[in-house]
Design an enzyme around this catalytic site. Structure first.
Site, PDB file in Angstrom:
ATOM      1  CB  SER A   1      -7.236   8.389   7.293  1.00  0.00           C
ATOM      2  OG  SER A   1      -5.917   8.237   6.866  1.00  0.00           O
TER       3      SER A   1
ATOM      4  CG  ASP B   1      -6.911   0.248   6.138  1.00  0.00           C
ATOM      5  OD1 ASP B   1      -6.202   1.228   5.843  1.00  0.00           O
ATOM      6  OD2 ASP B   1      -8.048   0.354   6.637  1.00  0.00           O
TER       7      ASP B   1
ATOM      8  CG  HIS C   1      -7.029   4.052   4.240  1.00  0.00           C
ATOM      9  ND1 HIS C   1      -6.840   3.631   5.546  1.00  0.00           N
ATOM     10  CD2 HIS C   1      -6.868   5.416   4.261  1.00  0.00           C
ATOM     11  CE1 HIS C   1      -6.575   4.676   6.310  1.00  0.00           C
ATOM     12  NE2 HIS C   1      -6.601   5.764   5.575  1.00  0.00           N
TER      13      HIS C   1
END
Length: 300
Positions: free
Chosen positions: A105, A243, A270
């Protein structure tokens, strides 16, 4: 399981690290760069089992300003170069001369920026739930938010307009977003809760903004899409089927990096490291082993 914890000096402060494994297996270590911003690494700790399964050392650290690292009250630190420098500092202090890098991320943004400095000794790069274009990310998260039930959207919009995002009603509505596109487990595991309830708000807001879909921070215009062609090492991209890093965001990244491999985890959002941990580690282990083979294997 051999574990070592300590700190390394960084910008007059201390960055905390945790190594799992001894690094004497002959396999190269994996350095993990967590998400956030301002979020401790705990939610990624399922990757520790990679050592038990393959004897590969795994190195975690809490970025400056969060977790067990120092928490300086210095807004000038909350810029991308700080976190790129921190990767280099951790590598140097721990002697990670040759290693792999995994960024998740926000950590994928750091990893991309770091790789684009052309550091020596990196053998493989893993971009998990990645972001290469912040404005595009904002557009996609707004689209996802707008797909929520009307009453949830109304609650989010009303409290954001009123500046009451700390209210219980707003937090409950925001969880409807996170439970769809962040982590679909119910309940969330303790180590995920621990990380997400420990995010340092001022670091997050200064870098990113108040929400996933309203970028007002220093990274609001960040975009390295045009430079992806400069990356010249084996790259694995991982996402979940549900996601927040949607295909519209990830496809340009994968297409922009020559030879990048993209694996989608069907039952995840995610956090496939948490939602499908055994399969995630198996895919990761296979990629890392392949990346360590002689260069001729990659050219074939």
């Amino acid at each position: 399981m051999p574990v070592t914890e300590g700190t390394v000096p960084f910008h007059g402060h201390r960055t905390w690290y945790r190594t799992v494994g001894t690094g004497r297996s002959g396999l190269l270590p994996l350095l993990v760069v967590g998400g956030g911003p301002g979020c401790p690494h705990d939610y990624l700790s399922d990757l520790s089992a990679l050592y038990e399964e393959t004897s590969r050392q795994v190195v975690f650290y809490d970025q400056i300003g969060c977790g067990r690292s120092d928490h300086p009250d210095d807004p000038s630190l909350w810029v991308m170069p700080t976190f790129v420098d921190e990767v280099a500092a951790v590598r140097a202090a721990l002697g990670l001369d040759r290693c792999h890098l995994l960024g998740h991320s926000w950590g994928s943004q750091i990893a991309l920026e770091y790789v684009l400095t052309r550091p020596t000794g990196l053998v493989g790069l893993v971009l998990a739930g990645p972001i290469a274009d912040a404005p595009a990310y904002q557009a996609e998260t707004r689209r996802l938010k707008d797909s929520l039930p009307e009453d949830v959207r109304e609650t989010l919009d009303r409290h954001e307009a009123a500046g009451t995002t700390d209210s219980d009603a707003y937090q409950a509505a925001a969880m409807a977003f996170y439970q769809r596109w962040m982590c679909r487990l119910d309940p969330w595991p303790a180590h995920v809760v621990r990380s997400f309830t420990s995010i340092r708000p001022d670091v997050y807001e200064t870098l990113w903004g108040r929400t996933e879909w309203n970028l007002t921070g220093n990274l609001r215009d960040w975009d390295v899409t045009a430079r992806l062609g400069e990356i010249d090492l084996p790259v694995l991209v991982t996402t979940g089927r549900h996601d927040v890093a949607t295909p519209a965001l990830v496809r340009p990244l994968v297409d922009g990096i020559r030879g990048a491999e993209w694996v989608v985890f069907e039952w995840s959002a995610h956090l496939p490291t948490v939602e499908e941990p055994e399969r995630y580690r198996a895919v990761l282990a296979e990629f890392l082993a392949a990346a360590e083979r002689p260069a001729v294997a990659h050219a074939a």
